[in-house]
Write an enzyme that holds these catalytic residues in place. Sequence first.
Site, mmCIF file in Angstrom:
data_model
loop_
_atom_site.group_PDB
_atom_site.id
_atom_site.type_symbol
_atom_site.label_atom_id
_atom_site.label_comp_id
_atom_site.label_asym_id
_atom_site.label_seq_id
_atom_site.Cartn_x
_atom_site.Cartn_y
_atom_site.Cartn_z
ATOM 1 N N ASP A 1 6.894 -4.944 -0.900
ATOM 2 C CA ASP A 1 6.199 -4.894 -0.007
ATOM 3 C C ASP A 1 5.335 -6.275 -0.047
ATOM 4 O O ASP A 1 5.592 -7.099 -0.843
ATOM 5 C CB ASP A 1 5.064 -3.837 -0.178
ATOM 6 C CG ASP A 1 4.439 -3.180 1.286
ATOM 7 O OD1 ASP A 1 3.791 -4.093 2.158
ATOM 8 O OD2 ASP A 1 4.404 -2.161 1.480
ATOM 9 N N ASP B 1 3.126 5.144 3.893
ATOM 10 C CA ASP B 1 3.604 3.852 4.111
ATOM 11 C C ASP B 1 4.137 3.524 2.536
ATOM 12 O O ASP B 1 3.417 3.081 1.617
ATOM 13 C CB ASP B 1 2.840 2.718 4.361
ATOM 14 C CG ASP B 1 3.523 1.452 4.725
ATOM 15 O OD1 ASP B 1 4.499 1.268 4.422
ATOM 16 O OD2 ASP B 1 2.742 0.566 5.103
ATOM 17 N N ALA B 2 5.309 3.972 2.225
ATOM 18 C CA ALA B 2 6.104 3.787 0.976
ATOM 19 C C ALA B 2 7.258 2.949 0.676
ATOM 20 O O ALA B 2 7.384 2.594 -0.198
ATOM 21 C CB ALA B 2 6.228 5.107 0.229
ATOM 22 N N LYS B 3 7.655 2.532 1.785
ATOM 23 C CA LYS B 3 8.837 1.784 1.943
ATOM 24 C C LYS B 3 10.145 2.187 0.804
ATOM 25 O O LYS B 3 10.456 1.327 0.302
ATOM 26 C CB LYS B 3 8.454 0.199 1.858
ATOM 27 C CG LYS B 3 7.442 0.117 2.911
ATOM 28 C CD LYS B 3 7.212 -1.743 3.111
ATOM 29 C CE LYS B 3 6.456 -1.981 4.119
ATOM 30 N NZ LYS B 3 4.764 -1.437 4.186
ATOM 31 N N ARG B 4 10.183 3.458 0.788
ATOM 32 C CA ARG B 4 11.473 3.728 -0.137
ATOM 33 C C ARG B 4 12.854 3.592 0.579
ATOM 34 O O ARG B 4 12.828 3.444 1.690
ATOM 35 C CB ARG B 4 11.191 5.399 -0.406
ATOM 36 C CG ARG B 4 9.798 5.798 -0.971
ATOM 37 C CD ARG B 4 9.599 5.088 -2.390
ATOM 38 N NE ARG B 4 8.668 5.780 -3.190
ATOM 39 C CZ ARG B 4 7.060 5.398 -3.120
ATOM 40 N NH1 ARG B 4 7.083 4.323 -2.642
ATOM 41 N NH2 ARG B 4 6.545 5.827 -4.065
#
Lengths: 317, 317
Positions: A111, B106-109
Amino acid sequence: MTSFANRLHREILKKQTPALVGLDPRWDQLPREIQERASQQGGSDAAIHARAFEEFCLRVIDVVSGLVPAVKPQSAFFEACGPDGSRVLANVIQHARNAGLIVICDAKRGDIGTTAEAYAAAYLAGEDPQAAPYAADALTINPYMGVDTLQPFVSRADAVGAGLYVLVRTSNPGARDFQDRQTDDETLYTAVARQVENLSLQLARGETYGSVGAVTGATYPEELAVLRKVMPHTPLLIPGYGSQGGTSQDVAAAFDGRGLGGLVNNSRGILFGFRKGPLAEEFGEARWEAAVQAATVKMIDDLAANTPAGKLRQSSK
Amino acid sequence: MTSFANRLHREILKKQTPALVGLDPRWDQLPREIQERASQQGGSDAAIHARAFEEFCLRVIDVVSGLVPAVKPQSAFFEACGPDGSRVLANVIQHARNAGLIVICDAKRGDIGTTAEAYAAAYLAGEDPQAAPYAADALTINPYMGVDTLQPFVSRADAVGAGLYVLVRTSNPGARDFQDRQTDDETLYTAVARQVENLSLQLARGETYGSVGAVTGATYPEELAVLRKVMPHTPLLIPGYGSQGGTSQDVAAAFDGRGLGGLVNNSRGILFGFRKGPLAEEFGEARWEAAVQAATVKMIDDLAANTPAGKLRQSSK
């Protein structure tokens, strides 16, 4: 402070192997005795699974801690158990560190700016195992958002003696969708690899390896050899050995002449070898820990016989 | 079952705005009264921060739940508080859902196969807010590893009425390192966008929008217009409004003629507007909730005045 690369290599030299045990607990695959004990204490499925994952991983760590330099818990399986799972992940990491193992938390985070700093603070403890709630030595991270999103992780790693493994070329078939694309006369993953090498070179400070590593799940041994050339100062983490079809010959190009520079991961083949094949026949579920030990020793011997990692044994004599 | 896209648009039509409030709690920025109350109860820094994040986020949710359709908790800040933070993240998500808000975690895994399934099971509850430990309506995910690593998330989203937002073009300067590279006569992010559109079209089943969205933090308004054309069936999530410098004109191209198809995120500008500038003068820290409300209303009015989202108000009359 001792850098991650130096701490890792010290442990690899001590254990004389680059074998890495992946801690990927899967409820359906666990030994029945552990499932039953966890279930008897009641609670939600998430609580039961978390409890079982903890017992299983701690016992696996106790089996392998004398054999291998490092373990790699896969965060996803713990997160799937909710906050109970997060508590267990923290405990598993702590138990592994207390056992003298290097811990690479496989969470593939990424991020921007202060958000990346928060992830780094969460997972990168580095040399001091009290310095982060999930007190790993190293963390896997995703480069898609760009080099400025890797930088906060690198700064933290440099400050605390932690390491990183940036996804460069993954071992799944879909890796070709984006990673293998040609761009400016090179593949995207080569472009990523060059940036990773730059970062690792900065942290190496004149030593052979820096603490920014790369995940390189090469499909062909030639790819791995190319990546090793592009990233001469970068520790490599190689997935795909064993149950994903990779052999020791496939990973040989990761290592330097001393047998250093790479870690080879095996998760299912070690954790759940007792479920089928020769290890199931020899040990059965009742002696699953002996099967974990046998699978680990078999992998270690295979890497020693068929890769430069064999030098690790010779050099210690 | 109602799809994520339909549930989202129902809520956008009800609140007459595409404004999305990002829940990015930062300890240093919190109102002092919350810091002090959390500190008085003692415990580790992580426990204190987690407690403060919970009070702050719950109170923000109570202020904005009547104004906006959705909130976006940033997982990293909660993870940095360790297992206590994870418990708070679960509570914050639940509180927002109880308040009628759509929750985008919102963890963008991103990971392969069964690992991606574990992440999907952890974060994608979809229509039933009991169906996952972190019971979000939607999750941000990272495409670097390839389309086969998105598929388990898509399958889960389709099964439970959840949504996804795939990183396509992010708003940080480093986005140019890899996302902007030319490959086969297009940028990498356009290649990703086409794959996302394919996935969303599959889930749309004849409706205008599918439930696979895209994060499109365009630097130039023209880029966003191009992305909208490449992904006509894809809900967009647009970061960068407000404190990151984006204006309502910059995001106008995200919306269709009815004012649907996009969500515009603002985190710091809403949460911490009370810390400086006109909102600080008008409300000060003592009335920080009024400042949160004023900042939210200001953003809503700005989007209504300067983008097709203004149609959302007209159509309801």
